[in-house]
Enzyme design. Structure first.
Site, mmCIF file in Angstrom:
data_model
loop_
_atom_site.group_PDB
_atom_site.id
_atom_site.type_symbol
_atom_site.label_atom_id
_atom_site.label_comp_id
_atom_site.label_asym_id
_atom_site.label_seq_id
_atom_site.Cartn_x
_atom_site.Cartn_y
_atom_site.Cartn_z
ATOM 1 N N HIS A 77 -9.996 42.037 37.788
ATOM 2 C CA HIS A 77 -9.051 43.161 37.845
ATOM 3 C C HIS A 77 -9.417 44.132 38.968
ATOM 4 O O HIS A 77 -10.592 44.347 39.272
ATOM 5 C CB HIS A 77 -8.889 43.864 36.500
ATOM 6 C CG HIS A 77 -10.114 44.546 35.948
ATOM 7 N ND1 HIS A 77 -10.441 45.851 36.257
ATOM 8 C CD2 HIS A 77 -11.058 44.116 35.090
ATOM 9 C CE1 HIS A 77 -11.538 46.181 35.594
ATOM 10 N NE2 HIS A 77 -11.943 45.153 34.888
ATOM 11 N N ASP A 79 -8.412 47.437 39.155
ATOM 12 C CA ASP A 79 -8.545 48.866 38.817
ATOM 13 C C ASP A 79 -9.932 49.179 38.278
ATOM 14 O O ASP A 79 -10.660 48.305 37.807
ATOM 15 C CB ASP A 79 -7.473 49.283 37.798
ATOM 16 C CG ASP A 79 -7.604 48.559 36.471
ATOM 17 O OD1 ASP A 79 -7.827 47.334 36.476
ATOM 18 O OD2 ASP A 79 -7.493 49.223 35.417
ATOM 19 N N GLU A 140 -6.198 46.809 34.036
ATOM 20 C CA GLU A 140 -6.943 46.200 32.934
ATOM 21 C C GLU A 140 -7.556 47.289 32.069
ATOM 22 O O GLU A 140 -7.552 47.218 30.851
ATOM 23 C CB GLU A 140 -8.058 45.290 33.489
ATOM 24 C CG GLU A 140 -8.693 44.372 32.444
ATOM 25 C CD GLU A 140 -9.883 44.965 31.704
ATOM 26 O OE1 GLU A 140 -10.320 44.377 30.729
ATOM 27 O OE2 GLU A 140 -10.367 46.054 32.104
ATOM 28 N N GLU A 141 -8.058 48.321 32.730
ATOM 29 C CA GLU A 141 -8.720 49.420 32.012
ATOM 30 C C GLU A 141 -7.718 50.325 31.306
ATOM 31 O O GLU A 141 -8.104 51.253 30.615
ATOM 32 C CB GLU A 141 -9.567 50.260 32.987
ATOM 33 C CG GLU A 141 -10.574 49.467 33.814
ATOM 34 C CD GLU A 141 -11.778 49.010 33.003
ATOM 35 O OE1 GLU A 141 -11.788 49.207 31.780
ATOM 36 O OE2 GLU A 141 -12.705 48.454 33.618
ATOM 37 N N HIS A 353 -18.818 51.484 33.012
ATOM 38 C CA HIS A 353 -18.096 52.656 32.501
ATOM 39 C C HIS A 353 -19.001 53.877 32.407
ATOM 40 O O HIS A 353 -18.756 54.780 31.606
ATOM 41 C CB HIS A 353 -17.415 52.380 31.145
ATOM 42 C CG HIS A 353 -16.323 51.351 31.235
ATOM 43 N ND1 HIS A 353 -15.306 51.256 30.306
ATOM 44 C CD2 HIS A 353 -16.059 50.394 32.154
ATOM 45 C CE1 HIS A 353 -14.493 50.262 30.653
ATOM 46 N NE2 HIS A 353 -14.929 49.721 31.769
HETATM 47 ZN ZN LIG Z 1 -13.616 45.144 33.524
#
Ligand SMILES: [Zn+2]
Length: 379
Positions: A77, A79, A140-141, A353
């Protein structure tokens, strides 16, 4: 086989291009240019419009050099999460980290860099391969909505890999189903000092519901969390409204249904307990609820061609790879739900994250070697 230095340089270039969810246009156009230079045909689907983003999912097709081999999907992904703007990567030996003020964006640009390096190596070294379909998703996030809106009819692959988890050596083949729950708690507004007995506190209802709720780790395959709570406007007003957003997840559909039902019941029961009489009329607390399936569980058999190919590739390279279950969900869940058998391979990203996120160059290189060998093995 993999050019680790080239891959690292490319990774550093990608993380310097901001790409928060819905703002993936700049990185997408860069990748389009690079993929076309490799001989791939590139298009974007309508997912960007569907989710209110800048651009859709990038779909690229690299023609096969061996028509006897089946097509294969490789996906990551584009993003990233916040804080993810103005990323300044720092290389320290084997580690790439951010300067501490942002995330690194290894989630998931490590996956993109690995896929791109594999394509470059296939081309440079003239390694025979089947058609490769590359999907770089948006958002995706942001609830996997890029993958959810992906037009799957554009893909021929029946098997593939997502590169979007941490430790290299982990091949995630199982992950839970997830429900989302939204509760709107309605009380009754009143002056908190003059006539609190004429009010119903939505905050009190929500607190009581949540305090009675089983949350966190429910058992080895089930989890639940209250993620958002908002409500109230002033200390002198009995609050008439609270908004709560929650999730539940389980590898077992029965346990998930039970957990979701339990959370609903906690809110309904708490609301029923609070009532007042105003002008001879009984008013009771009330909860509006909205429950929906976020994504279905992923359960890829060890005997599926993609898993077998990865395990054989790892064995040939003398790397350890084991199939695993995770509590997280990712685009792979959505691909499987849509009928493409996809497992999720680790890239060497760590502490994702968070602003302490880092990428191991050695692990990312190893992941790229595994993907390259998997493409060679896949038949
Ligand atoms: Zn990821």
């Amino acid at each position: 086989m993999i050019d680790s230095r080239r891959m690292t340089e490319h990774f550093l270039k990608l993380v310097r291009i901001d790409s928060l969810s819905k703002k993936e246009r700049a990185v997408a156009l860069e990748l389009q240019k690079e993929l076309e230079a490799l001989g791939a045909r590139v298009e974007f689907d309508q997912a960007g419009e569907a989710v209110g983003g800048e651009i859709g999912n990038l779909i690229a097709r690299l023609p096969g050099t061996d028509p006897s081999r089946p097509p294969m999907l490789l996906s990551a992904h584009m993003d990233t999460v916040v804080p993810g703007e103005g990323i300044r990567p720092v290389v320290e030996g084997d580690r790439i980290r951010s300067d501490g003020t942002t995330i690194l964006g290894g989630d998931d640009k490590s996956g993109i860099a690995i896929i791109m390096e594999v394509l470059r190596t296939l081309k440079d070294q003239k390694i025979p391969h089947g058609e490769i379909e590359v999907v770089f998703t948006i958002c995706e996030e942001f609830g996997l909505v890029g993958a959810k809106n992906l037009d799957i009819s554009k893909l021929k692959s029946k098997q593939g890999l997502v590169l979007d988890c941490d430790n290299v050596g982990f091949l995630f083949t199982r992950s839970p189903s997830s429900d989302r729950l939204e509760f709107k708690v309605h009380g009754l507004e009143a002056h908190a000092g003059v006539c609190p007995e004429q009010g119903i506190s939505a905050i009190q209802i929500a607190s009581e519901a949540i305090s009675r709720m089983k949350l966190g780790r429910i058992d080895f395959e089930t989890t639940a969390n209250i993620g958002i709570i908002q409500g109230g406007s002033a200390t002198n007003i009995v609050p008439n409204y609270v908004y709560v957003k929650a999730e539940s997840r389980s590898h077992s559909e029965e346990k998930l249904a039970a957990q979701t039902a339990h959370m609903r019941e906690c809110f309904q029961k708490a609301a029923e307990k609070y009532s007042v009489e105003v002008k001879g009329k009984k008013i009771t607390g009330r909860v509006e609820e909205k429950i929906w399936r976020d994504y279905d569980r992923m359960h890829v058999a060890d005997s599926s061609p993609i898993v077998r190919s990865v395990l054989e590739a790892a064995k040939k390279l003398s790397f350890r790879v084991e199939t695993k279950a995770t509590g997280g969900g990712c685009d792979a869940n959505v691909f499987n739900q849509k009928g493409i058998t996809v497992a999720n391979l680790g890239t060497g990203m760590h502490n994702i994250h968070t602003v302490k996120e880092w990428l191991s160059i050695a692990e990312a290189t190893q992941a790229a070697e595994i993907v390259l060998e998997t493409v060679r093995q896949f038949s």
